[in-house]
Each structure stands twice: as C-alpha cells, then as structure tokens.
Motif scaffolding. Structure first.
Motif, short mmCIF file in Angstrom:
data_model
loop_
_atom_site.label_atom_id
_atom_site.label_comp_id
_atom_site.label_asym_id
_atom_site.label_seq_id
_atom_site.Cartn_x
_atom_site.Cartn_y
_atom_site.Cartn_z
N PRO A 115 0.81 -1.22 0.00
CA PRO A 115 0.00 0.00 0.00
C PRO A 115 0.85 1.28 0.00
CG PRO A 115 -0.90 -1.59 1.54
CD PRO A 115 0.42 -2.13 1.11
N ALA A 116 1.92 1.30 0.78
CA ALA A 116 2.78 2.48 0.83
C ALA A 116 3.53 2.65 -0.49
CB ALA A 116 3.76 2.38 1.99
N LEU A 117 3.96 1.55 -1.10
CA LEU A 117 4.64 1.64 -2.39
C LEU A 117 3.72 2.24 -3.45
CD1 LEU A 117 6.47 -1.81 -2.42
CD2 LEU A 117 7.57 0.43 -2.31
N LEU A 118 2.46 1.86 -3.42
CA LEU A 118 1.50 2.41 -4.38
C LEU A 118 1.26 3.90 -4.14
CD1 LEU A 118 -1.15 -0.47 -4.51
CD2 LEU A 118 0.31 0.29 -6.39
N ALA A 119 1.33 4.33 -2.89
CA ALA A 119 1.03 5.72 -2.56
C ALA A 119 2.23 6.64 -2.75
CB ALA A 119 0.54 5.82 -1.12
N ALA A 120 3.44 6.11 -2.83
CA ALA A 120 4.64 6.93 -2.90
C ALA A 120 4.78 7.59 -4.26
CB ALA A 120 5.87 6.08 -2.61
N SER A 121 5.42 8.75 -4.27
CA SER A 121 5.72 9.42 -5.54
C SER A 121 6.72 8.61 -6.35
CB SER A 121 6.28 10.83 -5.27
OG SER A 121 5.38 11.59 -4.50
N VAL A 122 7.71 8.05 -5.67
CA VAL A 122 8.69 7.15 -6.29
C VAL A 122 8.77 5.92 -5.39
CG1 VAL A 122 11.07 6.83 -7.03
CG2 VAL A 122 10.00 9.08 -7.24
N SER A 123 8.61 4.75 -5.95
CA SER A 123 8.63 3.52 -5.16
C SER A 123 9.62 2.54 -5.76
CB SER A 123 7.24 2.91 -5.08
OG SER A 123 6.69 2.72 -6.38
N VAL A 124 10.40 1.91 -4.87
CA VAL A 124 11.45 0.98 -5.29
C VAL A 124 11.29 -0.32 -4.52
CG1 VAL A 124 13.94 0.63 -5.55
CG2 VAL A 124 12.98 2.95 -5.66
N ALA A 125 11.30 -1.43 -5.24
CA ALA A 125 11.30 -2.75 -4.61
C ALA A 125 12.68 -3.36 -4.78
CB ALA A 125 10.25 -3.66 -5.26
N THR A 126 13.15 -4.04 -3.76
CA THR A 126 14.46 -4.68 -3.82
C THR A 126 14.39 -5.93 -4.70
OG1 THR A 126 13.98 -5.95 -1.82
CG2 THR A 126 15.09 -3.83 -1.54
N ALA A 127 15.55 -6.46 -5.06
CA ALA A 127 15.60 -7.60 -5.97
C ALA A 127 14.94 -8.83 -5.38
CB ALA A 127 17.05 -7.90 -6.34
N ASP A 128 15.00 -8.98 -4.07
CA ASP A 128 14.41 -10.15 -3.42
C ASP A 128 13.03 -9.86 -2.84
OD1 ASP A 128 15.26 -8.42 -1.49
OD2 ASP A 128 16.37 -9.88 -0.31
N ALA A 129 12.38 -8.82 -3.34
CA ALA A 129 11.06 -8.44 -2.84
C ALA A 129 10.00 -9.45 -3.25
CB ALA A 129 10.68 -7.05 -3.35
N SER A 130 8.90 -9.44 -2.53
CA SER A 130 7.78 -10.30 -2.89
C SER A 130 7.19 -9.85 -4.22
CB SER A 130 6.71 -10.25 -1.80
OG SER A 130 6.15 -8.95 -1.73
N SER A 131 6.49 -10.75 -4.88
CA SER A 131 5.91 -10.42 -6.18
C SER A 131 4.92 -9.26 -6.07
CB SER A 131 5.23 -11.65 -6.78
OG SER A 131 4.19 -12.12 -5.93
N LEU A 132 4.18 -9.18 -4.97
CA LEU A 132 3.22 -8.09 -4.79
C LEU A 132 3.94 -6.76 -4.64
CD1 LEU A 132 0.28 -7.29 -4.50
CD2 LEU A 132 0.46 -7.70 -2.04
N ALA A 133 5.07 -6.74 -3.91
CA ALA A 133 5.83 -5.51 -3.76
C ALA A 133 6.41 -5.06 -5.11
CB ALA A 133 6.96 -5.71 -2.75
#
Length: 217
Positions: A115-133
């Motif tokens: 939810p926070a990633l969707l709300a951010a102006s810029v959002s970054v997921a790490t390489a080992d992040a979950s598929s949803l992230a």
C-alpha cells in the motif's frame, strides 16, 4: 493457538534490545516466548550515509517491535522511525509526510509494504522483494543489495537532463524544418532525412542512460 506480538514488550531491556518478542498463545494464555532479530544488510550503513550526505531524510516504518526498530534506526543513523506499523499505517504516515514535505520515495520488499509503495511518488522494490511488492513499485532493483539506491538521485537527474535535451531538439527541428518544408524551401527527401536524423539523435541520447546505468551497477 495463535502467535502475536507481546503487548507489554520492554524495549529498554538490555538483554533483548534489538529483538522483537512474539508470544505463542493457547486460549489467549501465553505458552512460549520467541525473540527474533535481524542483521542489517552489509551495505545498508554505507547507503544511508551516502543518501544522507545528499540531503535526504531517511525514515523507517516497520511492523517489528520498538526495541528492534529503535536499535536498527540508531545503527543506520536514520532521522525518524515507527514501530508496530500495519500496512495502512505505513501508507498513512507516507501520505502525511508527502503533504507536509512534498514527494516521498519508498523502498520496500514485503507484502505489507505494497500500500505504501502504491502511494509513494517514487517507489522501489528490492531484488528479493515479494511479487506483490514488485508489482506495486514503480521500479525494482535487478541485483541483490541496496547499493544502487545511492545512485538513483544522480540517475534521475541524468534522465531528466536527457529528456529536456530530446524535447529541445524536437521542438527546434519542428519549428525550423517543418515550416521550410511546408513553404517548399526544403525538398521532401531532405525533410524525410532530417526527421530520421532527429529520431536517431533522440534514440542515441536515450541509449547513453543505459550505458551509464550498467557502468554504475
């Protein structure tokens, strides 16, 4: 049976500082204590120092207990932190910061970060992040580790500079070549060559970003 956080966790206990306590309940009676702790990534301190030197304010929102979050924030020299955060609370805090300070960047790897990633102006997921992230983030790192985060501000400035150059060139070409072609002062074949050259120049300028990215990774 259920597993949940200890509502009376003592964050000041020296023996358990830096750990999160979970309890195993049977019919709401605690039967077992579990102390969990994580080591920060080896490059985390260097990345936070590099971003802090660039003027970034760094914060941490985590679902872990206060002791663990406070210890990690102190180790990495973060500006602020929040513990025991639900996904909705993370999002609400980010939105409040955005309203007070302007655009915010969010880095996350878990399902509860989506939810926070969707709300951010810029959002970054790490390489080992979950598929949803990864789906919620605007971009994600291709290699393990946090080191590329320190280069993102410079890369963003480089991309913006390239976009401005491309727009300037396209505008200049259309303001000069198109009127001349309409007036018949430039033969059609020359106008076509000029349009192709313009497209090639824009493509070449954009390709420089890819070379910069690979040399920085």
């Amino acid at each position: 049976w259920r597993i949940g956080p200890d509502p009376f966790e003592d964050a000041g206990n020296a023996a358990t500082r830096g750990a999160t306590r979970l309890l195993l309940y049977e019919n709401e009676q605690p039967r077992l204590s579990l102390w969990l702790s994580d080591e920060p990534r080896p490059e985390a301190a260097a990345v936070t120092r590099a971003l802090g030197a660039q003027g970034w304010r760094l914060r941490l929102a985590s679902g872990d207990g206060e002791g663990a979050v406070a210890t990690l924030a102190d180790t990495l020299g973060l500006d602020d932190w929040r513990a025991r955060q639900t996904p909705e609370q993370k999002k609400a805090w980010l939105e409040r910061l955005a309203a007070e300070e302007g655009p915010q960047m969010m880095v996350g790897d878990g399902i509860n970060d989506a939810p926070a990633l969707l709300a951010a102006s810029v959002s970054v997921a790490t390489a080992d992040a979950s598929s949803l992230a990864r789906k919620a983030a605007g971009l994600y790192l291709l290699k393990p580790g946090l080191a590329p985060l320190a280069t993102l501000p410079a890369l963003a400035r480089r991309v913006r500079r390239g976009i401005r150059q491309n727009l300037t060139w396209a505008l200049a070409y259309n303001l000069t070549a198109v009127p001349l072609a309409v007036a018949g002062l430039v033969p059609p074949w020359a106008a076509a060559l000029g349009m192709s050259a313009s497209s090639l120049l824009v493509t070449f300028n954009a390709s420089r970003i890819a070379r910069w990215q690979s040399s920085s990774s």
